[in-house]
Design an enzyme around this catalytic site. Sequence first.
Site, PDB file in Angstrom:
ATOM      1  N   ASN A  33       0.873  -1.168   0.000  1.00 60.28           N
ATOM      2  CA  ASN A  33       0.000   0.000   0.000  1.00 60.28           C
ATOM      3  C   ASN A  33       0.916   1.224   0.000  1.00 60.28           C
ATOM      4  OD1 ASN A  33      -1.771   2.072   0.506  1.00 60.28           O
ATOM      5  ND2 ASN A  33      -2.339   1.385   2.581  1.00 60.28           N
ATOM      6  N   LYS A  78       0.196   4.267  -0.342  1.00 62.92           N
ATOM      7  CA  LYS A  78      -0.428   5.479   0.209  1.00 62.92           C
ATOM      8  C   LYS A  78      -0.132   6.674  -0.718  1.00 62.92           C
ATOM      9  CE  LYS A  78      -0.267   3.365   4.719  1.00 62.92           C
ATOM     10  NZ  LYS A  78      -0.156   3.505   6.168  1.00 62.92           N
ATOM     11  N   HIS A  98      -9.623   1.499   4.752  1.00 57.98           N
ATOM     12  CA  HIS A  98      -8.354   1.663   5.475  1.00 57.98           C
ATOM     13  C   HIS A  98      -8.572   2.636   6.629  1.00 57.98           C
ATOM     14  CE1 HIS A  98      -4.243   2.775   6.429  1.00 57.98           C
ATOM     15  NE2 HIS A  98      -3.872   1.655   5.829  1.00 57.98           N
ATOM     16  N   GLU A 125      -6.947   5.016   7.667  1.00 57.87           N
ATOM     17  CA  GLU A 125      -6.694   6.430   7.338  1.00 57.87           C
ATOM     18  C   GLU A 125      -7.904   7.044   6.632  1.00 57.87           C
ATOM     19  OE1 GLU A 125      -2.956   5.644   5.429  1.00 57.87           O
ATOM     20  OE2 GLU A 125      -2.065   5.205   7.389  1.00 57.87           O
ATOM     21  N   GLU A 132      -5.489  -4.654  10.535  1.00 53.76           N
ATOM     22  CA  GLU A 132      -4.465  -3.627  10.718  1.00 53.76           C
ATOM     23  C   GLU A 132      -4.742  -2.875  12.024  1.00 53.76           C
ATOM     24  OE1 GLU A 132      -2.586  -2.600   6.698  1.00 53.76           O
ATOM     25  OE2 GLU A 132      -4.278  -1.261   6.955  1.00 53.76           O
ATOM     26  N   GLY A 160       2.360   2.464  10.796  1.00 57.94           N
ATOM     27  CA  GLY A 160       3.308   3.572  10.663  1.00 57.94           C
ATOM     28  C   GLY A 160       4.039   3.925  11.943  1.00 57.94           C
ATOM     29  N   SER A 169       3.310  -1.951  10.349  1.00 54.27           N
ATOM     30  CA  SER A 169       4.753  -2.044  10.601  1.00 54.27           C
ATOM     31  C   SER A 169       5.329  -3.426  10.317  1.00 54.27           C
ATOM     32  CB  SER A 169       5.085  -1.596  12.035  1.00 54.27           C
ATOM     33  OG  SER A 169       4.678  -0.250  12.234  1.00 54.27           O
TER      34      SER A 169
HETATM   35  P1  PGA Z   1       2.782   0.456   7.621  1.00 55.38           P
HETATM   36  O1  PGA Z   1       1.334   0.652   6.954  1.00 55.38           O
HETATM   37  O2  PGA Z   1       3.349  -0.838   7.088  1.00 55.38           O
HETATM   38  O3  PGA Z   1       3.573   1.655   7.188  1.00 55.38           O
HETATM   39  O4  PGA Z   1       2.574   0.391   9.098  1.00 55.38           O
HETATM   40  C1  PGA Z   1       0.455  -0.424   6.765  1.00 55.38           C
HETATM   41  C2  PGA Z   1      -0.867   0.047   6.214  1.00 55.38           C
HETATM   42  O5  PGA Z   1      -1.361   1.095   6.656  1.00 55.38           O
HETATM   43  O6  PGA Z   1      -1.449  -0.595   5.317  1.00 55.38           O
END
Ligand code: PGA
Length: 260
Positions: A6, A8, A96, A98, A168, A174, A214
Amino acid sequence: MLVAGNWKMNTDVPDGRALAASIAEGLSSASSDLGTVEFLVCPPYVHLPAVTDALADAPVTVGAQDMHAEDEGAYTGDVSAPMLTSIGCDAVILGHSERRKYYDETDADVNAKAQQARAHGLVPIVCVGETLEQRKAGEADTVVQGQVDGALSGVPIDSADELVVAYEPIWAIGTGESAEPEQAQEMHAVIRDDLTERYGTAVADDVPLLYGGSMKPHNAYGLLSQPDIDGGLIGSASLAAESFLGIAEKAGKVLEEARD
Ligand code: PGA
């Protein structure tokens, strides 16, 4: 085992094309056995043609990071399922955290989009996960179950390749702090049970359940070797071919050990 990136809102189009090209190059020269690992990347919308082109000869499918629930209309700034399928997208990330946080997306929104994705032959990658407060309050199971039910209620899934669910935990996205493998497994088992009730064992057993938050080359093996973790949805570590393929290598190792 599905290793999904992903991206982003990262990279401009030339850099995105170069990243896709280096993933393709890395896969063609990989020494370890990645034969049965499946790959997906989800770049920003404007990258999709360039990335699809750069991955044309690679075993990597391409997906989007969101879409609108309608086919077309006066929705300035939005992108629809028919637009995505018309440029060769196979999958779309939905719900997601976000999107839920910054755009107030609800389970009902995710549900409408999941219906629409299926109606157009796109595989919805439904994201669910609890906050740290919810985990501390002992509510992680019920929150995640509620999100799965909310997203999938009335969504027809006839075979395992029509759906992906990504667990997640919001506190792990993140932050550099991934869930412990056992913690993630517990939640994946809850999701698997829910899918079994909804779609039956034959479908639910093989729906890929991805862990996201992460995931890095150094922690991927522990997570991916859990029985109900079938891959990863990878954010920051998917922005460099080396770390993305480093995770893929761990996925390959888990599969190889399962065969032995
Ligand atoms: P990350 O993001 O690996 O940077 O923690 C994962 C995600 O939000 O899909």
